[in-house]
Design a protein around this motif. Structure first.
Motif, PDB file in Angstrom:
ATOM      1  N   GLY A 267      32.604 -63.817 -45.533  1.00  0.00           N
ATOM      2  CA  GLY A 267      33.248 -65.063 -45.943  1.00  0.00           C
ATOM      3  C   GLY A 267      32.430 -66.280 -45.570  1.00  0.00           C
ATOM      4  N   LYS A 268      31.857 -66.284 -44.354  1.00  0.00           N
ATOM      5  CA  LYS A 268      30.995 -67.392 -43.941  1.00  0.00           C
ATOM      6  C   LYS A 268      29.784 -67.514 -44.866  1.00  0.00           C
ATOM      7  CE  LYS A 268      31.361 -68.378 -38.978  1.00  0.00           C
ATOM      8  NZ  LYS A 268      32.421 -67.537 -38.427  1.00  0.00           N
ATOM      9  N   LEU A 269      29.179 -66.369 -45.174  1.00  0.00           N
ATOM     10  CA  LEU A 269      27.923 -66.366 -45.920  1.00  0.00           C
ATOM     11  C   LEU A 269      28.118 -66.784 -47.368  1.00  0.00           C
ATOM     12  CD1 LEU A 269      24.897 -65.642 -45.661  1.00  0.00           C
ATOM     13  CD2 LEU A 269      25.486 -63.330 -46.415  1.00  0.00           C
ATOM     14  N   THR A 270      29.200 -66.330 -47.989  1.00  0.00           N
ATOM     15  CA  THR A 270      29.391 -66.533 -49.424  1.00  0.00           C
ATOM     16  C   THR A 270      30.333 -67.678 -49.768  1.00  0.00           C
ATOM     17  OG1 THR A 270      31.262 -65.004 -49.576  1.00  0.00           O
ATOM     18  CG2 THR A 270      29.045 -64.057 -49.781  1.00  0.00           C
ATOM     19  N   GLY A 271      31.189 -68.076 -48.816  1.00  0.00           N
ATOM     20  CA  GLY A 271      32.204 -69.069 -49.122  1.00  0.00           C
ATOM     21  C   GLY A 271      33.395 -68.505 -49.861  1.00  0.00           C
ATOM     22  N   ARG A 272      33.373 -67.204 -50.133  1.00  0.00           N
ATOM     23  CA  ARG A 272      34.479 -66.510 -50.797  1.00  0.00           C
ATOM     24  C   ARG A 272      35.183 -65.622 -49.781  1.00  0.00           C
ATOM     25  NH1 ARG A 272      36.902 -67.148 -54.982  1.00  0.00           N
ATOM     26  NH2 ARG A 272      36.887 -64.959 -55.609  1.00  0.00           N
ATOM     27  N   PRO A 273      36.497 -65.368 -49.940  1.00  0.00           N
ATOM     28  CA  PRO A 273      37.182 -64.563 -48.937  1.00  0.00           C
ATOM     29  C   PRO A 273      36.540 -63.203 -48.713  1.00  0.00           C
ATOM     30  CG  PRO A 273      38.778 -65.624 -50.394  1.00  0.00           C
ATOM     31  CD  PRO A 273      37.412 -65.870 -50.992  1.00  0.00           C
ATOM     32  N   GLY A 274      36.235 -62.910 -47.448  1.00  0.00           N
ATOM     33  CA  GLY A 274      35.813 -61.569 -47.088  1.00  0.00           C
ATOM     34  C   GLY A 274      37.018 -60.649 -47.089  1.00  0.00           C
ATOM     35  N   ILE A 275      36.817 -59.388 -47.429  1.00  0.00           N
ATOM     36  CA  ILE A 275      37.924 -58.442 -47.596  1.00  0.00           C
ATOM     37  C   ILE A 275      37.803 -57.307 -46.587  1.00  0.00           C
ATOM     38  CG2 ILE A 275      39.091 -56.855 -49.176  1.00  0.00           C
ATOM     39  CD1 ILE A 275      39.270 -59.813 -49.988  1.00  0.00           C
ATOM     40  N   CYS A 276      38.900 -57.032 -45.888  1.00  0.00           N
ATOM     41  CA  CYS A 276      38.938 -55.940 -44.914  1.00  0.00           C
ATOM     42  C   CYS A 276      40.207 -55.124 -45.104  1.00  0.00           C
ATOM     43  CB  CYS A 276      38.890 -56.497 -43.493  1.00  0.00           C
ATOM     44  SG  CYS A 276      38.853 -55.219 -42.201  1.00  0.00           S
ATOM     45  N   PHE A 277      40.064 -53.811 -44.976  1.00  0.00           N
ATOM     46  CA  PHE A 277      41.203 -52.893 -45.024  1.00  0.00           C
ATOM     47  C   PHE A 277      41.343 -52.179 -43.685  1.00  0.00           C
ATOM     48  CE2 PHE A 277      40.531 -53.293 -49.573  1.00  0.00           C
ATOM     49  CZ  PHE A 277      41.800 -53.146 -50.118  1.00  0.00           C
ATOM     50  N   THR A 278      42.573 -52.146 -43.177  1.00  0.00           N
ATOM     51  CA  THR A 278      42.857 -51.343 -41.986  1.00  0.00           C
ATOM     52  C   THR A 278      44.193 -50.635 -42.187  1.00  0.00           C
ATOM     53  OG1 THR A 278      44.197 -52.907 -40.698  1.00  0.00           O
ATOM     54  CG2 THR A 278      41.806 -53.157 -40.578  1.00  0.00           C
ATOM     55  N   THR A 279      44.412 -49.645 -41.373  1.00  0.00           N
ATOM     56  CA  THR A 279      45.709 -48.996 -41.367  1.00  0.00           C
ATOM     57  C   THR A 279      46.632 -49.729 -40.402  1.00  0.00           C
ATOM     58  OG1 THR A 279      46.802 -46.836 -41.334  1.00  0.00           O
ATOM     59  CG2 THR A 279      45.262 -47.321 -39.526  1.00  0.00           C
ATOM     60  N   ARG A 280      47.854 -49.279 -40.326  1.00  0.00           N
ATOM     61  CA  ARG A 280      48.906 -49.953 -39.553  1.00  0.00           C
ATOM     62  C   ARG A 280      48.671 -49.818 -38.040  1.00  0.00           C
ATOM     63  NH1 ARG A 280      51.865 -45.105 -42.416  1.00  0.00           N
ATOM     64  NH2 ARG A 280      51.537 -43.474 -40.862  1.00  0.00           N
ATOM     65  N   GLY A 281      49.499 -50.492 -37.271  1.00  0.00           N
ATOM     66  CA  GLY A 281      49.532 -50.338 -35.820  1.00  0.00           C
ATOM     67  C   GLY A 281      48.197 -50.574 -35.138  1.00  0.00           C
ATOM     68  N   PRO A 282      47.649 -49.538 -34.483  1.00  0.00           N
ATOM     69  CA  PRO A 282      46.394 -49.717 -33.734  1.00  0.00           C
ATOM     70  C   PRO A 282      45.251 -50.227 -34.606  1.00  0.00           C
ATOM     71  CG  PRO A 282      47.420 -47.609 -33.205  1.00  0.00           C
ATOM     72  CD  PRO A 282      48.179 -48.171 -34.354  1.00  0.00           C
ATOM     73  N   GLY A 283      45.136 -49.716 -35.836  1.00  0.00           N
ATOM     74  CA  GLY A 283      44.054 -50.170 -36.707  1.00  0.00           C
ATOM     75  C   GLY A 283      44.158 -51.648 -36.998  1.00  0.00           C
ATOM     76  N   ALA A 284      45.370 -52.101 -37.295  1.00  0.00           N
ATOM     77  CA  ALA A 284      45.572 -53.508 -37.628  1.00  0.00           C
ATOM     78  C   ALA A 284      45.302 -54.408 -36.432  1.00  0.00           C
ATOM     79  CB  ALA A 284      46.991 -53.719 -38.142  1.00  0.00           C
ATOM     80  N   THR A 285      45.822 -54.031 -35.264  1.00  0.00           N
ATOM     81  CA  THR A 285      45.642 -54.885 -34.092  1.00  0.00           C
ATOM     82  C   THR A 285      44.198 -54.888 -33.606  1.00  0.00           C
ATOM     83  OG1 THR A 285      46.466 -53.041 -32.734  1.00  0.00           O
ATOM     84  CG2 THR A 285      48.031 -54.766 -33.323  1.00  0.00           C
ATOM     85  N   ASN A 286      43.452 -53.836 -33.870  1.00  0.00           N
ATOM     86  CA  ASN A 286      42.028 -53.860 -33.536  1.00  0.00           C
ATOM     87  C   ASN A 286      41.290 -54.960 -34.299  1.00  0.00           C
ATOM     88  OD1 ASN A 286      41.915 -51.805 -31.650  1.00  0.00           O
ATOM     89  ND2 ASN A 286      41.319 -50.223 -33.110  1.00  0.00           N
ATOM     90  N   ALA A 287      41.802 -55.308 -35.467  1.00  0.00           N
ATOM     91  CA  ALA A 287      41.149 -56.323 -36.306  1.00  0.00           C
ATOM     92  C   ALA A 287      41.553 -57.752 -35.944  1.00  0.00           C
ATOM     93  CB  ALA A 287      41.481 -56.065 -37.777  1.00  0.00           C
ATOM     94  N   LEU A 288      42.511 -57.898 -35.035  1.00  0.00           N
ATOM     95  CA  LEU A 288      43.058 -59.224 -34.736  1.00  0.00           C
ATOM     96  C   LEU A 288      42.003 -60.183 -34.197  1.00  0.00           C
ATOM     97  CD1 LEU A 288      45.452 -61.127 -34.574  1.00  0.00           C
ATOM     98  CD2 LEU A 288      46.106 -60.060 -32.406  1.00  0.00           C
ATOM     99  N   VAL A 289      41.018 -59.664 -33.451  1.00  0.00           N
ATOM    100  CA  VAL A 289      39.997 -60.553 -32.884  1.00  0.00           C
ATOM    101  C   VAL A 289      39.243 -61.292 -33.979  1.00  0.00           C
ATOM    102  CG1 VAL A 289      38.273 -58.692 -32.779  1.00  0.00           C
ATOM    103  CG2 VAL A 289      38.025 -60.675 -31.304  1.00  0.00           C
ATOM    104  N   ALA A 290      38.973 -60.632 -35.093  1.00  0.00           N
ATOM    105  CA  ALA A 290      38.257 -61.290 -36.190  1.00  0.00           C
ATOM    106  C   ALA A 290      39.152 -62.306 -36.899  1.00  0.00           C
ATOM    107  CB  ALA A 290      37.745 -60.258 -37.182  1.00  0.00           C
ATOM    108  N   LEU A 291      40.461 -62.076 -36.916  1.00  0.00           N
ATOM    109  CA  LEU A 291      41.363 -63.069 -37.492  1.00  0.00           C
ATOM    110  C   LEU A 291      41.356 -64.344 -36.661  1.00  0.00           C
ATOM    111  CD1 LEU A 291      42.446 -60.741 -39.343  1.00  0.00           C
ATOM    112  CD2 LEU A 291      44.651 -61.892 -39.167  1.00  0.00           C
ATOM    113  N   HIS A 292      41.315 -64.182 -35.344  1.00  0.00           N
ATOM    114  CA  HIS A 292      41.227 -65.364 -34.483  1.00  0.00           C
ATOM    115  C   HIS A 292      39.936 -66.122 -34.753  1.00  0.00           C
ATOM    116  CE1 HIS A 292      40.467 -67.670 -30.730  1.00  0.00           C
ATOM    117  NE2 HIS A 292      41.786 -67.827 -30.754  1.00  0.00           N
TER     118      HIS A 292
END
Length: 557
Positions: free
Chosen positions: A65-90
């Motif tokens: 997203g930073k490089l292109t200016g377009r939304p970067g796309i990520c897929f995770t599964t529920r629970g642990p997978g989703a919360t592992n990705a929270l650092v990048a959302l911050h």
């Protein structure tokens, strides 16, 4: 006659929307909760980059997203997978990066029953995302996805989270694809442009500060041309060094951590600040100390892509609701009526910056200043440089030149573990472009496993690991506050070069200054992902900073 749309599963409709919005790459870690979407990706024009950890995958999407200016796309599964990705959302939230995180969820009939890996989506992500929604009806996928892209990229960009119930993705529906929604740029009205010109004409010590996101090549070029026409000194916010060609005669350096004291003084004594892209924050102003709080500070012009509440500490005299591109297109037309009062001062500031970014010799077997001077001279102008958080980043910020076309991908929220995933994403986005990641030993091992992703996907970034066997930033603070009492900052490390070779990357170790140039040539010529471990001289913490020197300073106080 009503058009009959083909029957598709929710998973297929979802992936078709990504393609319709111009997405060509998604990052993620697989999960059973979104198998139908994975199946649709099998035949889609969207490349799925399979990562080794959800944190690494989400960082890759954020960097995209930073490089292109377009939304970067990520897929995770529920629970642990989703919360592992929270650092990048911050990271995306603080850095204003467009990002969409798709999270597979439990089936709709299992919600609110403490089901396996169930989580409260809004409760978990609401504080770090611009929008959090769950798609319960497959026929509404196009609507939700179009809104997600628009929200992620509009105003001040940021992350969006969309929940995907597992059984919703297998529903079969007939629905039309959505048309991408426009993202407004705002603009500068004639009266606002005239007011900007008047403020400039009345100033004696102006300073321009560039920051934020939504910068395009046109925005960079127009703002630089405007600054050069007025001999305006241009500084950049923390980790925004790619917003202006560092070789420009009006570029005077970066603010934030590792900045030059002389540039901080220029902020303190300015009579007009023009902040483009972001308002002056705590990092820019040394914890809000560089600008007076009593109303005696500089006149402030803020150029922001969305409205913000009036600043309490530093209220703006003029706020322009415009993206950097809209602002640049407007101010490029302005020309000073004659010679400006600050032209000599700008040349002095430029000379001070050039002196600051020139490495001073260090009496170390491995002189990192000389290493980075060699690296800077060897890299192409359009190189992408990535790094995470820590003292290792100071060398990359201070001694590398971000020229026209070059990019700097680094987290402004100080997030460790970012640099390696970002380098993988940048290398995949443009395989012909040189990508270099600067990592500390602590930062590297937070996501070093993504070297496996690089090798598997054919990405070829160069990684430099500065190994000083400690969390250097915290050790520096520790020595300043509790000298000699080392606690919780020492690290035991592997052989980083062997670690890289184990993944199939090129790897070698450098212990002296003279060894670096040949090692760099071999790494760049390897044609694959490469890692050079730099054995930092014991006690070295930052340019001009050693443990011994800090202890002496403390003892002399």
């Amino acid at each position: 006659m009503t058009q009959q749309h083909p029957a598709r599963t929710g998973g297929q409709v979802l992936i078709d929307q990504l393609a319709a919005h111009g997405t060509d790459t998604a990052y993620g870690v697989p999960g059973e909760s979104y198998l139908a979407a994975l199946d649709a990706l099998h035949d889609a024009p969207v490349r799925m980059v399979v990562c080794r950890h959800e944190g690494g995958a989400a960082y890759m999407a954020e960097a995209h997203g930073k490089l292109t200016g377009r939304p970067g796309i990520c897929f995770t599964t529920r629970g642990p997978g989703a919360t592992n990705a929270l650092v990048a959302l911050h990271t995306a939230h603080q850095d204003a990066t467009p990002l969409i995180l798709f999270i597979g969820l439990v089936p709709r009939g299992h919600t609110d029953r403490h089901s396996f890996q169930e989580l409260d989506l809004r409760g978990t992500f609401g504080a770090s995302a611009k929008l959090v929604e769950t798609i319960d009806d497959a026929a509404r996928i196009p609507e939700y996805v179009a809104r997600a892209y628009a929200v992620a990229g509009s105003g001040r960009p940021g992350p969006v989270v969309l929940g995907l119930p597992e059984d919703m993705l297998t529903d079969v529906v007939r629905v039309a694809d959505a048309t991408p929604l426009p993202v407004p740029d705002g603009g500068v009205a004639p009266a606002e442009l005239a007011r900007t010109e008047a403020l400039l004409s009345a100033a004696e010590r102006p300073l321009v500060i560039l920051g934020g996101s939504r910068w395009t090549p046109a925005a960079r070029a127009d703002v630089q041309a405007w600054a050069e026409a007025w001999s305006l000194p241009v500084a950049v916010d923390f980790r925004c060094q790619d917003l202006v060609d560092n070789e420009a005669e009006t570029y005077v350096g970066h603010l934030g951590y590792g900045r030059d004291d002389l540039l901080a003084e220029r902020v303190r004594t300015a009579d007009l600040l023009i902040a483009v892209g972001a308002a002056p924050g705590d990092v820019t102003t040394d914890g809000f100390t560089l600008l007076p709080h009593d109303g005696t500070g500089p006149r402030l012009v803020q150029v922001l892509p969305e409205a913000q509440p009036p600043g309490v500490l530093h209220p703006a005299e003029l706020t322009l609701l415009a993206s950097p591109e809209a602002f640049g297109a407007a101010v490029r037309t302005l020309r000073p009526a004659g010679p400006v009062a600050w032209a000599v001062r700008t040349k002095q500031d430029r000379a001070a910056h050039v002196a600051f970014r020139t490495p001073a010799p260090e009496p170390d077997p491995l002189d990192l200043g000389a290493v980075f001077a060699t690296l800077d001279a060897r890299l192409p102008a359009d190189t992408v440089v990535t790094f995470g958080a820590g003292n290792h980043a100071i060398w990359a910020q201070r001694f590398l030149t971000y020229r026209e076309g070059g990019r700097q991908l680094a987290p402004r929220n100080g997030s460790m573990g970012y640099g390696i995933p970002a380098a993988v994403a940048a290398s995949l986005a443009d395989p012909d472009r040189q990508v270099v990641s600067i990592a500390g030993d602590g930062c590297f091992l937070m996501n070093g496993q993504e070297l496996a992703t690089a090798v598997t996907e054919g990405a070829a970034p160069l990684v430099l690991v500065l190994n000083n066997s400690q969390y250097g930033t915290i050790r520096q603070h520790q020595e300043q506050t509790y000298p000699g009492r080392v606690s919780g900052t020492a690290l035991g490390n592997p052989d980083f070069a062997a670690y890289a070779r184990a993944f199939g990357a090129h790897g070698e170790t450098v212990t002296t200054t003279e060894e670096f140039g040949p090692a760099l040539d071999r790494a760049l010529d390897s044609g694959r992902a490469a890692l050079i471990e730099l054995k930092v001289t014991e006690g070295r913490l930052a340019p001009g900073v050693t443990v011994a020197a800090l202890r002496k300073e403390t003892a002399d106080v």
